[in-house]
Design an enzyme around this catalytic site. Structure first.
Site, short mmCIF file in Angstrom:
data_model
loop_
_atom_site.label_atom_id
_atom_site.label_comp_id
_atom_site.label_asym_id
_atom_site.label_seq_id
_atom_site.Cartn_x
_atom_site.Cartn_y
_atom_site.Cartn_z
N SER A 1 6.87 1.92 -3.36
CA SER A 1 7.02 1.03 -2.22
C SER A 1 7.65 -0.28 -2.64
O SER A 1 7.66 -0.63 -3.81
CB SER A 1 5.66 0.77 -1.57
OG SER A 1 5.10 -0.40 -2.11
N LYS A 2 8.14 -1.00 -1.64
CA LYS A 2 8.80 -2.25 -1.97
C LYS A 2 7.81 -3.25 -2.57
O LYS A 2 8.18 -4.18 -3.25
CB LYS A 2 9.51 -2.83 -0.76
CG LYS A 2 8.58 -3.37 0.29
CD LYS A 2 9.34 -4.13 1.34
CE LYS A 2 8.38 -4.47 2.46
NZ LYS A 2 8.85 -5.23 3.51
#
Ligand code: GLU
Length: 478
Positions: A248-249
């Site tokens: 995920s970011k």
């Protein structure tokens, strides 16, 4: 039937690798079946608006080699392809869905909704406004009351569908809630817009992340209420950072642009992410886009989560670099070379030639070549090499002859340097390897260089080479 797939990102300002993989599978599936690949921008959440975010989507897809047949910036017969420009369309269909009993107006205040929260803080809407009469609804709208439109999910029953990857999915309607379809600002939520748009845009295959698996029965209720044909659903497995965490970011490691700016080639990234959840029958790994299109099939897409393997991505990127011509490599490497300490002081084409087979990711370049520009005191233990039988003392003995030999050279091309050193070794009755080792350390102060001693000398040129040999001799004898 013409296959039509769509990639429907929300403009968040960056392209997540998971999103790129969804786009890629949409693209591969469409192209494999001579179909159309469509880009639709899902920007109905105006609070999350990010300036320039749609441009990031366009450029990432183009960089990744996925040109779309229809989309906001290329046009098409089913536009507009940006949801915020389709406001009236959603309202029209929402009203129709109300007529068909699939949705209803809701006027409940925030305060009332708060009272519905359970101990865990979850609020499940209780269909309070479903019982309002048509007249009452009309009167409240006319009085200017704020409202939303909610989906009317049956209280009993089970929604079932066949997913192309996950098989039969069944969800009890009692687990679903009457989500908002049209917000008080008149814009639709994803829950509604995806259905209306996929239908109106003639999408035949909906390819998206597995997080939508369990809400799909809600969407099917709407397809059924409108009397529309349901699309084929293809939900993709998540991409994990490791056994427990999704990529995920949040971990700062999932952004396509970041990978590109770290020196990964877009085509290598795309090739690698294709393998996150799919593997061709012949187990090929390095594939062009055309080869991926030919080999792509849904029966080779798996439902277990894919683990993002940084080592493998690096390896694959290195394979792409190795397969380039010297000129192609120079084009992608030149900025990395000039922005290193080396700058423009040497023949950067020659440096690039040496680096091509020696880096996996372009951001390794500065560390590998900075020594060409920076030279000073170094550890004299580097002269120790067991096999070549060299050490500091041997270097002190050999360096004067090396300096004499190099200064006598009329030209400074590879063969001239090499032959002169080989002859010198014969004359001194030592192994050529010993002389080359001393030469390399004295020239660079590095045990590992991108290329041998002679190549390093060539890049540095005669003058700098001699300066460095003399510096080394002084350093060892002072
Ligand atoms: N806008 C949704 C997202 O970015 C799209 C999901 C879908 O493909 O239906 O997750």
């Amino acid at each position: 039937m013409t296959v039509r797939t769509r990639f429907a990102p929300s403009p968040t300002g960056f392209m997540h690798l998971g999103g790129m993989r969804t786009a890629l599978y949409c693209y591969l599936y469409a192209k494999k079946h001579d179909g159309k690949f469509i880009l639709r921008i899902e920007d109905t959440d105006q609070e999350r608006f990010v300036e320039g975010a749609t441009e990031v989507i366009y450029s990432s897809l183009k960089q990744g080699g996925m040109s779309y047949d229809e989309g906001p910036d290329v046009g098409g017969d089913f536009g507009p392809y940006i949801q915020s420009k389709r406001r009236d369309i959603y309202m029209k269909y929402a009203l129709e869905l109300i007529e068909r009993g699939g949705a209803y107006y809701c006027f409940c205040s925030k305060e009332r909704l708060e009272t519905l929260r359970d101990d865990l803080g979850n609020a499940r809407y209780d269909k309070h406004c479903l019982k309002l009469s048509k007249e009452e609804v009309a009167a409240r709208i006319a009085a200017g009351e704020s409202y939303v439109i909610r989906q009317n999910i049956p209280e009993k029953g089970v929604g079932t569908y066949e997913d192309a990857i996950y098989g039969r999915i069944s969800v009890d309607y009692s687990e679903l809630e009457d989500n908002i379809l049209i917000k008080s600002d008149g814009l639709p939520t994803y829950n509604f817009a995806n259905v209306v748009d996929d239908h109106l845009m003639g999408i035949t295959h909906v390819i998206r992340g597995s997080e939508y698996l369990s809400s799909t029965p809600k969407y099917n209720l709407m397809y059924d209420a409108f009397g529309w044909e349901r699309p084929t659903y293809i939900h993709l497995p998540p991409i994990m950072k490791d056994a427990t965490r999704k990529l995920s970011k949040r971990y700062g490691d999932a952004n396509f642009d970041d990978f590109v700016s770290k020196g990964y080639l877009p085509e290598a990234i795309i090739n690698y992410i294709a393998l996150l959840g799919w593997c061709p029958k012949d187990n090929s790994e390095k594939m062009t886009m055309q080869e991926m299109i030919e080999k792509f099939s849904l029966d080779r897409v798996c439902k277990s989560p894919a683990i993002f393997d940084d080592v493998k991505l690096r390896w694959l990127n290195g394979e792409y670099l190795k397969a380039m011509t010297d000129d192609e490599f120079y084009q992608v490497a030149k900025d990395w070379i000039t922005s290193s300490k080396v700058g423009e002081s040497f023949d950067n084409r020659v440096i690039a030639q040496l680096l091509r087979t020696r880096v996996e990711v372009l951001n390794e370049i500065p560390d590998k070549i900075n020594f060409l520009a920076e030279f000073g005191e170094y550890d004299s233990e580097l002269f120790f090499h067991k096999k070549s039988k060299t050490d500091k003392e041997v270097a002190i003995k050999l360096l004067p002859s090396l300096i004499e030999c190099v200064s006598g050279l009329e030209s400074f091309d590879h063969d001239t340097i090499y032959n002169a050193l080989a002859e010198l070794a014969t004359r001194l009755e030592i192994k050529a390897a010993s002389l080359f080792w001393v030469f390399r350390i004295a020239l660079t102060g590095q045990a590992v260089t991108p290329g041998g001693a002679v190549e390093m000398a060539q890049i540095l040129g005669k003058k700098v080479s001699l300066e460095r040999l003399n510096f080394s001799l002084n350093m060892l004898t002072k």
